[in-house]
Design a protein around this motif. Structure first.
Motif, PDB file in Angstrom:
ATOM      1  N   CYS A   1      18.464 -39.102  20.011  1.00 40.52           N
ATOM      2  CA  CYS A   1      18.049 -40.387  21.173  1.00 40.52           C
ATOM      3  C   CYS A   1      18.497 -41.441  20.687  1.00 40.52           C
ATOM      4  O   CYS A   1      18.370 -42.272  19.750  1.00 40.52           O
TER       5      CYS A   1
ATOM      6  N   CYS B   1      15.524 -44.453  20.799  1.00 34.99           N
ATOM      7  CA  CYS B   1      14.536 -45.179  19.767  1.00 34.99           C
ATOM      8  C   CYS B   1      14.410 -44.441  18.352  1.00 34.99           C
ATOM      9  O   CYS B   1      13.698 -44.540  17.249  1.00 34.99           O
TER      10      CYS B   1
ATOM     11  N   HIS C   1      14.602 -41.367  17.970  1.00 39.38           N
ATOM     12  CA  HIS C   1      14.749 -39.915  17.524  1.00 39.38           C
ATOM     13  C   HIS C   1      14.735 -38.536  17.181  1.00 39.38           C
ATOM     14  O   HIS C   1      16.122 -38.926  18.046  1.00 39.38           O
TER      15      HIS C   1
ATOM     16  N   CYS D   1      13.651 -36.990  25.610  1.00 41.54           N
ATOM     17  CA  CYS D   1      13.237 -37.685  24.919  1.00 41.54           C
ATOM     18  C   CYS D   1      11.801 -37.665  24.806  1.00 41.54           C
ATOM     19  O   CYS D   1      11.286 -38.554  25.362  1.00 41.54           O
TER      20      CYS D   1
ATOM     21  N   CYS E   1       9.977 -41.331  23.787  1.00 42.93           N
ATOM     22  CA  CYS E   1      10.141 -42.044  25.142  1.00 42.93           C
ATOM     23  C   CYS E   1      10.313 -41.257  26.470  1.00 42.93           C
ATOM     24  O   CYS E   1       9.504 -42.662  27.457  1.00 42.93           O
TER      25      CYS E   1
ATOM     26  N   THR F   1      16.587 -40.208  28.071  1.00 40.18           N
ATOM     27  CA  THR F   1      18.183 -41.698  27.944  1.00 40.18           C
ATOM     28  C   THR F   1      19.162 -41.353  27.406  1.00 40.18           C
ATOM     29  O   THR F   1      19.855 -39.772  27.160  1.00 40.18           O
TER      30      THR F   1
HETATM   31 ZN   LIG Z   1      13.397 -42.090  22.869  1.00 43.40          ZN
END
Ligand SMILES: [Zn+2]
Length: 217
Positions: free
Chosen positions: A37, A40, A42, A89, A92, A96
């Motif tokens: 992502c 963030c 991730h 995600c 999130c 995203t």
């Molecule tokens: Zn994310």
């Protein structure tokens, strides 16, 4: 990383509980799709079983050929996904902008490589007749795997598609004890190694030669 291999092994075990056979032993592998992502940072992985690897064909002028390596690189190249096409995600909890990368988590004994010559556009299907060169011996798929080891394969058969989208014909070349043979409907004729790489090669069958990965120096 250990966590990834444990996760992959657990998914593989689950798969074998549902579907296990000689066919799975020979032809099934595991594909890893890593998602990152960009909001963030991730990372997440999904693992899917595959029975053939369908490779995109790089765009190239009509005269220049491409190599199997280029097709593999394109297949495993990082892909940018915009919000609309990205999966959710986990962190999130919304779609995203993210990047996706495919790699081979588990190598099969026999890998079936499909050269995706057919492209579907909105109104039609077209066929690429670009010549793809591929090694007969020692195809190393290690660079597309989870660790940097040589994973070697030898070619043992090629399925060819001649003709067009609407009118096509399939033939095959297979390695026999005393050399390569060309199978065309009811006829079988000897064929030399340098006649295998044509712009009709469509599906490649490779058999693994080193079952225990040897670490690259
Ligand atoms: Zn994310």
């Amino acid at each position: 990383p250990l966590r990834i291999s444990e996760e992959a092994a657990a998914m593989w075990k689950k798969h074998l509980e549902r579907d296990d056979s000689k066919i799975v032993d020979l032809f099934s592998g595991q594909l890893r799709s890593s998602l990152h992502c960009s909001v963030c940072s991730h990372h997440s992985n999904t693992f899917d079983v595959f029975c053939d690897l369908s490779l995109p064909m790089p765009k190239r002028g009509s005269t220049g050929g491409v190599t199997l390596r280029e097709c593999l690189d394109l297949f495993s190249q990082e892909e940018k996904l915009d919000k609309e096409n990205a999966p959710m995600c986990e962190r999130c909890t919304r779609r995203t902008q993210s990047t996706k990368r495919l790699s081979i988590q588990r190598f099969p004994q026999v890998i079936v490589i499909h050269l995706n010559r057919f492209t579907m556009s909105r109104w039609s299907i077209s066929k690429s007749t670009v010549c793809v060169s591929f090694p007969l011996l020692n195809l190393d798929l290690g660079p597309y795997g989870p660790v940097d080891c040589a994973v070697l394969y030898d070619l043992y058969a090629v399925c060819n598609h001649s003709g067009t989208v609407n009118m096509g014909h399939y033939t095959a070349c297979c390695r026999e004890d005393n050399g390569w043979c060309f199978y065309n409907d009811s006829s079988v004729t000897p064929v030399s190694e340098n006649q295998l790489q044509t712009n009709q090669a469509y599906v490649l069958f490779y058999q693994r030669t080193n079952s225990n990965s040897t670490l690259r120096k």
